[in-house]
Every structure is written in structure tokens, then in C-alpha cells.
Design a protein around this motif. Structure first.
Motif, PDB file in Angstrom:
ATOM      1  N   GLY A 141       0.842  -1.070  -0.022  1.00 50.43           N
ATOM      2  CA  GLY A 141      -0.167   0.043   0.035  1.00 50.43           C
ATOM      3  C   GLY A 141       0.806   1.457   0.052  1.00 50.43           C
ATOM      4  N   ARG A 142       0.250   2.437   0.456  1.00 51.52           N
ATOM      5  CA  ARG A 142       0.979   3.727   0.371  1.00 51.52           C
ATOM      6  C   ARG A 142       1.073   4.311   1.628  1.00 51.52           C
ATOM      7  NH1 ARG A 142       0.864   5.897  -4.906  1.00 51.52           N
ATOM      8  NH2 ARG A 142      -0.180   4.575  -6.452  1.00 51.52           N
ATOM      9  N   GLY A 143       1.221   3.764   2.721  1.00 49.62           N
ATOM     10  CA  GLY A 143       1.353   4.088   4.163  1.00 49.62           C
ATOM     11  C   GLY A 143       2.797   4.064   4.431  1.00 49.62           C
ATOM     12  N   TYR A 144       2.668   4.292   5.649  1.00 48.60           N
ATOM     13  CA  TYR A 144       4.459   4.126   6.232  1.00 48.60           C
ATOM     14  C   TYR A 144       5.183   3.056   6.065  1.00 48.60           C
ATOM     15  CZ  TYR A 144       3.261   8.507   9.051  1.00 48.60           C
ATOM     16  OH  TYR A 144       2.903   9.808   9.136  1.00 48.60           O
ATOM     17  N   ALA A 145       4.607   1.915   5.703  1.00 47.56           N
ATOM     18  CA  ALA A 145       5.363   1.026   5.261  1.00 47.56           C
ATOM     19  C   ALA A 145       6.226   0.923   3.939  1.00 47.56           C
ATOM     20  CB  ALA A 145       4.170  -0.391   5.091  1.00 47.56           C
ATOM     21  N   ILE A 146       5.544   1.441   3.041  1.00 45.50           N
ATOM     22  CA  ILE A 146       6.208   1.830   1.833  1.00 45.50           C
ATOM     23  C   ILE A 146       7.441   2.864   1.888  1.00 45.50           C
ATOM     24  CG2 ILE A 146       4.643   3.704   1.027  1.00 45.50           C
ATOM     25  CD1 ILE A 146       6.252   0.921  -1.073  1.00 45.50           C
ATOM     26  N   VAL A 147       7.113   3.800   2.992  1.00 44.47           N
ATOM     27  CA  VAL A 147       8.269   4.585   3.462  1.00 44.47           C
ATOM     28  C   VAL A 147       9.504   3.892   3.833  1.00 44.47           C
ATOM     29  CG1 VAL A 147       9.005   6.556   4.643  1.00 44.47           C
ATOM     30  CG2 VAL A 147       6.702   6.570   3.470  1.00 44.47           C
ATOM     31  N   ALA A 148       8.833   3.021   4.893  1.00 45.12           N
ATOM     32  CA  ALA A 148       9.957   2.330   5.516  1.00 45.12           C
ATOM     33  C   ALA A 148      10.948   1.421   4.759  1.00 45.12           C
ATOM     34  CB  ALA A 148       9.333   1.316   6.505  1.00 45.12           C
ATOM     35  N   ILE A 149      10.177   0.882   3.796  1.00 49.42           N
ATOM     36  CA  ILE A 149      10.732  -0.226   2.630  1.00 49.42           C
ATOM     37  C   ILE A 149      11.711   0.422   1.881  1.00 49.42           C
ATOM     38  CG2 ILE A 149      10.438  -1.703   1.019  1.00 49.42           C
ATOM     39  CD1 ILE A 149       7.857  -2.783   2.396  1.00 49.42           C
ATOM     40  N   MET A 150      11.159   1.523   1.155  1.00 47.70           N
ATOM     41  CA  MET A 150      11.960   2.283   0.188  1.00 47.70           C
ATOM     42  C   MET A 150      12.974   2.796   0.689  1.00 47.70           C
ATOM     43  SD  MET A 150       8.945   3.609  -2.388  1.00 47.70           S
ATOM     44  CE  MET A 150      10.192   4.209  -3.752  1.00 47.70           C
ATOM     45  N   SER A 151      12.980   3.566   2.024  1.00 48.91           N
ATOM     46  CA  SER A 151      14.090   4.182   2.518  1.00 48.91           C
ATOM     47  C   SER A 151      15.000   3.111   3.086  1.00 48.91           C
ATOM     48  CB  SER A 151      13.588   5.109   3.886  1.00 48.91           C
ATOM     49  OG  SER A 151      12.991   6.144   3.276  1.00 48.91           O
ATOM     50  N   ALA A 152      14.632   2.181   3.545  1.00 50.65           N
ATOM     51  CA  ALA A 152      15.658   0.982   3.918  1.00 50.65           C
ATOM     52  C   ALA A 152      16.342   0.530   2.827  1.00 50.65           C
ATOM     53  CB  ALA A 152      14.696   0.167   4.556  1.00 50.65           C
ATOM     54  N   ILE A 153      15.684   0.442   1.881  1.00 49.79           N
ATOM     55  CA  ILE A 153      16.607  -0.133   0.588  1.00 49.79           C
ATOM     56  C   ILE A 153      17.678   0.804   0.098  1.00 49.79           C
ATOM     57  CG2 ILE A 153      16.399  -0.460  -1.952  1.00 49.79           C
ATOM     58  CD1 ILE A 153      13.553  -1.688  -1.462  1.00 49.79           C
ATOM     59  N   VAL A 154      17.490   2.182   0.200  1.00 47.27           N
ATOM     60  CA  VAL A 154      18.647   2.950   0.162  1.00 47.27           C
ATOM     61  C   VAL A 154      19.672   2.789   0.923  1.00 47.27           C
ATOM     62  CG1 VAL A 154      19.109   5.546  -0.337  1.00 47.27           C
ATOM     63  CG2 VAL A 154      17.029   4.632  -1.257  1.00 47.27           C
ATOM     64  N   VAL A 155      19.197   2.841   2.335  1.00 44.41           N
ATOM     65  CA  VAL A 155      20.354   2.577   3.439  1.00 44.41           C
ATOM     66  C   VAL A 155      20.966   1.452   3.638  1.00 44.41           C
ATOM     67  CG1 VAL A 155      20.473   2.697   6.087  1.00 44.41           C
ATOM     68  CG2 VAL A 155      19.033   4.477   4.770  1.00 44.41           C
ATOM     69  N   LEU A 156      20.518   0.258   3.315  1.00 44.85           N
ATOM     70  CA  LEU A 156      20.696  -1.026   3.504  1.00 44.85           C
ATOM     71  C   LEU A 156      22.254  -1.535   3.064  1.00 44.85           C
ATOM     72  CD1 LEU A 156      19.968  -3.657   4.926  1.00 44.85           C
ATOM     73  CD2 LEU A 156      18.898  -4.682   2.850  1.00 44.85           C
ATOM     74  N   PHE A 157      22.467  -1.519   1.928  1.00 41.84           N
ATOM     75  CA  PHE A 157      23.699  -2.391   1.491  1.00 41.84           C
ATOM     76  C   PHE A 157      24.888  -1.662   2.036  1.00 41.84           C
ATOM     77  CE2 PHE A 157      27.000  -3.235  -1.538  1.00 41.84           C
ATOM     78  CZ  PHE A 157      27.078  -4.621  -1.489  1.00 41.84           C
ATOM     79  N   PRO A 158      24.964  -0.062   1.831  1.00 48.92           N
ATOM     80  CA  PRO A 158      26.131   0.518   2.220  1.00 48.92           C
ATOM     81  C   PRO A 158      26.516   0.195   3.828  1.00 48.92           C
ATOM     82  CG  PRO A 158      24.696   2.165   1.696  1.00 48.92           C
ATOM     83  CD  PRO A 158      24.158   0.746   1.223  1.00 48.92           C
ATOM     84  N   ALA A 159      25.446   0.429   4.616  1.00 49.62           N
ATOM     85  CA  ALA A 159      25.296   0.110   5.872  1.00 49.62           C
ATOM     86  C   ALA A 159      25.941  -1.247   6.421  1.00 49.62           C
ATOM     87  CB  ALA A 159      24.172   0.338   6.685  1.00 49.62           C
ATOM     88  N   LEU A 160      25.169  -2.159   5.707  1.00 45.00           N
ATOM     89  CA  LEU A 160      25.652  -3.538   5.966  1.00 45.00           C
ATOM     90  C   LEU A 160      26.843  -3.925   5.748  1.00 45.00           C
ATOM     91  CD1 LEU A 160      24.713  -6.480   6.500  1.00 45.00           C
ATOM     92  CD2 LEU A 160      23.878  -6.685   3.967  1.00 45.00           C
ATOM     93  N   VAL A 161      27.499  -3.487   4.466  1.00 44.41           N
ATOM     94  CA  VAL A 161      28.939  -3.809   4.149  1.00 44.41           C
ATOM     95  C   VAL A 161      29.762  -3.144   5.284  1.00 44.41           C
ATOM     96  CG1 VAL A 161      30.977  -3.355   2.564  1.00 44.41           C
ATOM     97  CG2 VAL A 161      28.399  -3.993   1.588  1.00 44.41           C
TER      98      VAL A 161
END
Length: 280
Positions: A141-161
Motif C-alpha cells: 500500500g501507500r502508508g508508512y510501510a512503503i516509506v520504511a521499505i523504500m528508505s531502508a533499501i537506500v540505506v541497507l547495502f552500504p550500512a550492511l557492508v
């Protein structure tokens, strides 16, 4: 209560002086960056001969925000939009960093799973969000879940490495010492790995702060229809160019200030532990 020894007092004074010098250096660096950005902004408008209708100078943006009859109304509206965007970015930052930390623990603790985790994280990093957005919207949907997922995708890989590298910085001698005294590999990770990974963890935070803001802006544009991300696109479509520039300037300054705040927190914490910051 034990008295403070002269050597302890000197060490504490030295740490305080080093911390203050580091803070002043970071603030001065950020001020220098702002000056350079403004000069490049003015130069770009002149070099490419951008029409005054489209391109706005720093002075014109300042006038839009503070020198016109409706400036107070514009500032109030931007403040509301910025609050929404910062909320979205905070959700994405928390989701991305927590996911990165959990996955980093899994990868370091169970090396056999690295081949499953890292490729998935890399794929999420390389696939454009604009392509993933329709699928994600259909799923959550278009609520906070989509915000969390899309922002997390941007953050995830460089932070993980970064965090994985930090957790693996434990020396064999330190690991063997914990194991000899009856500790488990998990104890090594918690008691030695995370303290050793503090510089890498804070480097990840510095990367994640502007990254989460970028992810929030994309989510607002592509999914939620709220915040500065959507307001910029809406104003551009209506040729409200002064408004577009004001919004972009405000969100850019916000990103720089948040990055500086992350640096200052990093300096304070690492100084407390007698560590130095890593470059990012």
C-alpha cells in the motif's frame, strides 16, 4: 570517593581539548562546503546561461523565503512539509539500520549464510527504486510501510557492508582470549565485535542519514503523495519555479545539518571510548 590523580586530570583535559578541536573542525568544514556549494550554484547558472525564469540565485531564494509578502506563509508550509519528510526519513533510517545490523550479525555469526544475504542486498541496491515502486505499492500500500521499505533499501547495502567489516575487525588474539575464559562466539560478537565496530557503525550512520532522506523523498514522490518529495514535483508541474528552488534548498540544508549532527554525535561517543572516527 577516590581523588582524581594528576595523570587522570591531564588525560581528561586532553580528551576534552581533542573533542572540541574535532567539533570546530567539522563545523568549519561544513561551513566551507556550504560556501563552495553556493559558489558552484551561481557559477552553474551563469555558465549554462539558465533563464532567470527557471534558475533562481541564492539571493532570489532568500527573497522568496524571507523578503516577500507571502514569505511567512511559504515558510510555514515548508516547515509542515519538512516535518512530514523528516518523519518519513526517520522511519526509513530506523528500518534500514536495524535491518543492516541484524543481517550483519547473521552474516558474521553464520558465514554460510553470507552467500544468501549479500547478493539479495546488492540486488536491492542496484535495481532502481522507480522500477520497484509499483510492485512494492501493490504489496504494502501507500502508508508508512512503503516509506520504511523504500528508505531502508537506500540505506541497507552500504550500512550492511560497513558493519560487517567492523564486526570482523576483531583480532584472533582478542577472540581467543574470550573463548579461553569460557565465552562463546556470540559473546565475542557482543562483547568485542560491537565495541570494535563502533567507528564502522557510525560511518554507516553518516551514510544512512542522507540516504534515508533521499529514500523518503522518493517514497513521497512515487507513493505517498506527501512531504517535500511530492511538493517539489507538484510545484514543478505548475511551473512554480521559485517554490521548487526554495523546497530544494531547505531539504538540502536539512540533509547537511543532519550529517553534521551525526558527525558530532560520532565524535562525542568515540571520544568517550578513546576511539577515532573513520572517514566516509
Amino acid at each position: 570517593m577516590s581523588a582524581l590523580l594528576p595523570g587522570d586530570l591531564g588525560a581528561a583535559t586532553g580528551r576534552t581539548g581533542s573533542f572540541l578541536r574535532s567539533v570546530m573542525r567539522q563545523v568549519a568544514t561544513m561551513a566551507f562546503v556550504l560556501v563552495v556549494v553556493v559558489l558552484l550554484w551561481i557559477a552553474a547558472l551563469r555558465v549554462w546561461d539558465v533563464s532567470p525564469y527557471v534558475g533562481k540565485t541564492p539571493a532570489e531564494v532568500w527573497t522568496s523565503l524571507f523578503g516577500e509578502d507571502d514569505s511567512a506563509e511559504l515558510r510555514s508550509e515548508i516547515w509542515t512539509l519538512l516535518g512530514q519528510t523528516l518523519t518519513d526519513a526517520g522511519i526509513g533510517f530506523a528500518a534500514g539500520m536495524l535491518t543492516a545490523i541484524l543481517l550483519a550479525v547473521v552474516v558474521v555469526r553464520y558465514r554460510m549464510l553470507e552467500g544468501a544475504v549479500m547478493p539479495v542486498a546488492l540486488v536491492l541496491q542496484t535495481v532502481p527504486l522507480i522500477a520497484l515502486a509499483p510492485i512494492l505499492i501493490l504489496m504494502v500500500g501507500r502508508g508508512y510501510a512503503i516509506v520504511a521499505i523504500m528508505s531502508a533499501i537506500v540505506v541497507l547495502f552500504p550500512a550492511l557492508v560497513n558493519i560487517v567489516v567492523g564486526l570482523r575487525s576483531v583480532t584472533p588474539q582478542m577472540r581467543d582470549l574470550v573463548l579461553v575464559y569460557g565465552g562463546s562466539p556470540t559473546t565475542v560478537l557482543l562483547r568485542v565485535g560491537f565495541p570494535s565496530a563502533l567507528p564502522a557503525l557510525f560511518a554507516s550512520v553518516r551514510i544512512a542519514v542522507p540516504g534515508s532522506l533521499t529514500g523518503a523523498l522518493l517514497a513521497e514522490w512515487l507513493a505517498t503523495g506527501k512531504g517535500i518529495g511530492y511538493a517539489v514535483v507538484s510545484a514543478a508541474n505548475r511551473s512554480q519555479n521559485a517554490r521548487v528552488w526554495a523546497l530544494v534548498v531547505v531539504v538540502t540544508l536539512t540533509a547537511l545539518l543532519l550529517y553534521l549532527l551525526a558527525q558530532l554525535v560520532e565524535t562525542a561517543v568515540l571520544s568517550r571510548f578513546g576511539r577515532t572516527a573513520t572517514s566516509a
